[in-house]
Scaffold this active site. Structure first.
Site, PDB file in Angstrom:
ATOM      1  CE  LYS A 112     -10.711   0.224   4.051  1.00 42.99           C
ATOM      2  NZ  LYS A 112      -9.370   0.329   3.796  1.00 42.99           N
TER       3      LYS A 112
ATOM      4  CG  ASP B 201      -1.904  -2.541   7.539  1.00 43.46           C
ATOM      5  OD1 ASP B 201      -2.982  -2.511   8.178  1.00 43.46           O
ATOM      6  OD2 ASP B 201      -1.667  -1.773   6.580  1.00 43.46           O
TER       7      ASP B 201
ATOM      8  CD1 TRP C 222      -2.760   1.458   0.468  1.00 44.36           C
ATOM      9  CD2 TRP C 222      -2.114   1.838   2.563  1.00 44.36           C
ATOM     10  NE1 TRP C 222      -3.542   2.470   0.975  1.00 44.36           N
ATOM     11  CE2 TRP C 222      -3.171   2.719   2.263  1.00 44.36           C
ATOM     12  CE3 TRP C 222      -1.534   1.895   3.845  1.00 44.36           C
ATOM     13  CZ2 TRP C 222      -3.662   3.647   3.179  1.00 44.36           C
ATOM     14  CZ3 TRP C 222      -2.029   2.801   4.752  1.00 44.36           C
ATOM     15  CH2 TRP C 222      -3.074   3.676   4.422  1.00 44.36           C
TER      16      TRP C 222
ATOM     17  CB  ALA D 271      -6.422  -2.846   6.602  1.00 43.39           C
TER      18      ALA D 271
END
Ligand code: LMR
Length: 394
Positions: free
Chosen positions: A243, A208, A127, A210
């Protein structure tokens, strides 16, 4: 102050959002920014979130400050969601942060302060904001191979070779699941092998998380994270509720430090609170309270899990339908990998020029590195996008 300023480079994902907003072609398709969309193209407020907000609105009688690290009940709920019972509670320090990005920023800043010579290892690709924040903080960036463009899968041998060169105290940034931008998952064996390499090198995993719940299940998506947290002395985690709870604009995230024991836990807790104070003082509370309300109530948890499962199954069905449409359009299995990827993203293997053609000639918006957001693909757009991709990419 601003007369001679050299402007920072705009993030490619955010730039694309702006171009999309200004496009007035009726059939435009947004496969850019990572936002979930239902089959009718909406990003809904989840039912459990609505109910939790209603309860909060009815029962909350103060908006006074909570605590520098946020509400301990939020920490507890997220600790269980992310880590299950992989580690004793006494090893875990945590602080609420504004979104997953806020948590990433806090952890990288803490690293820069505490171990300024540590490098941060990023997957190639990753990302774009990972490298942007690390660079901004002056951290040394190293990359490890991850994506095999030939197969659309994992470059396992390259990844393991690169990670074995990490130094003690370096951070190795891993995506818990639903790798952004490639969609390529790590198997439990891969996590095991990475854990063994980290044990040997003394590097620290920084995970991470997410998209927990967007890949295979809430538990499977956290399995690698739990494995490393259980086997290594230190694990750092930035988890996001953007999300999986659909709380994007409310900015709900948490920085978690799994430490070697209770003394280190106390120090990590104090450091996380200190960095919150320096950067924004108290973290936002509303979205965190929504999450703790849902996770603290079995009925709301059930409603949330059911809706999340529906979203995940919808995305995986879209992947299968899109891979099949591309097989028909191209007469080949070249895009078969789309069906085995997980999460919202996949790299479609387009050059920047092909990405531009998709946008200019077909009103299809894909990030410049060729990343598409599968969740942006509504069922009625699949034939059009498959035809355009076959025309532009083959
Ligand atoms: C994405 O990767 O598209 C999302 O995480 C949104 C963002 O902030 O870039």
């Amino acid at each position: 102050m601003f007369d001679a300023v050299s402007l920072p480079e705009t993030d490619q994902i955010l730039r694309l959002m702006a171009i999309y907003a200004g496009d007035d072609r009726p059939l435009k398709v947004d496969l850019g920014v990572g936002v979930y969309r239902s089959p009718d193209g909406r990003t809904p407020v989840m039912a459990a979130v609505k109910q939790a907000e209603q309860r909060i609105w009815q029962n909350q009688n103060t908006k006074s400050y909570v605590g520098l690290a946020g509400d301990p009940a939020f920490h507890g709920a997220m600790r269980s969601l992310v880590l299950g019972d992989a580690v004793p509670v006494g090893r875990v320090a945590a602080a609420a942060a504004p979104g997953g990005t806020g948590a990433i920023r806090q952890i990288l800043e803490m690293t820069k302060r505490l171990t300024p010579d540590a490098a941060v290892w990023l997957s190639d690709p990753t990302w774009p904001n990972h490298s942007s924040i690390a660079r901004y903080l002056g951290l040394t960036i190293r990359t490890y191979r991850y994506y095999d463009a030939e197969t659309g899968g994992l470059d396992r041998a390259g990844m393991m070779a690169d990670l074995s060169a990490a130094a003690p105290g370096d951070l190795v940034l891993l995506h818990a699941c639903c790798h952004n931008p490639t969609g390529v998952e790590l198997s439990l064996q891969d996590w095991q092998a990475i854990g063994a390499t980290l044990e040997t090198t003394g590097a620290i995993p920084f995970i991470d998380m997410a998209y927990q719940g967007f890949g295979n299940s809430l538990e499977e998506d956290a399995a690698g994270t739990r494995l490393l947290a259980g086997m290594l002395p230190e694990t750092l985690i930035a988890a996001s509720c953007s999300k999986n709870f659909g709380l994007y604009r409310d900015r709900v995230g948490i920085a978690i430090a799994v430490t070697s024991g209770e003394t280190a836990q106390g120090a990590a807790q104090a450091m996380l609170a200190y960095f919150n104070r320096q950067n924004y003082s108290f973290p936002p509370d509303h979205g965190a309270r929504v999450v703790e309300t849902i996770l603290g109530d079995p009925i709301l948890t059930d409603i949330w899990r059911t809706e999340l499962r529906g979203m995940r199954e919808g995305m995986n069905a879209t992947r299968a339908a899109f891979a099949e449409a591309l097989r028909v359009e191209t007469g080949s299995d070249r895009f078969g990998f789309l069906g085995s990827h997980r999460g919202m993203f996949s790299l479609i293997g387009a050059t920047p020029e092909q990405v531009d053609r998709l946008r200019e000639e077909h009103a299809i918006y894909v990030v410049r590195d060729g990343r598409m957001n599968v969740a942006g693909l509504t069922p009625d757009a699949i034939p059009h996008v498959a035809r355009a991709m076959a025309e532009v990419l083959i």
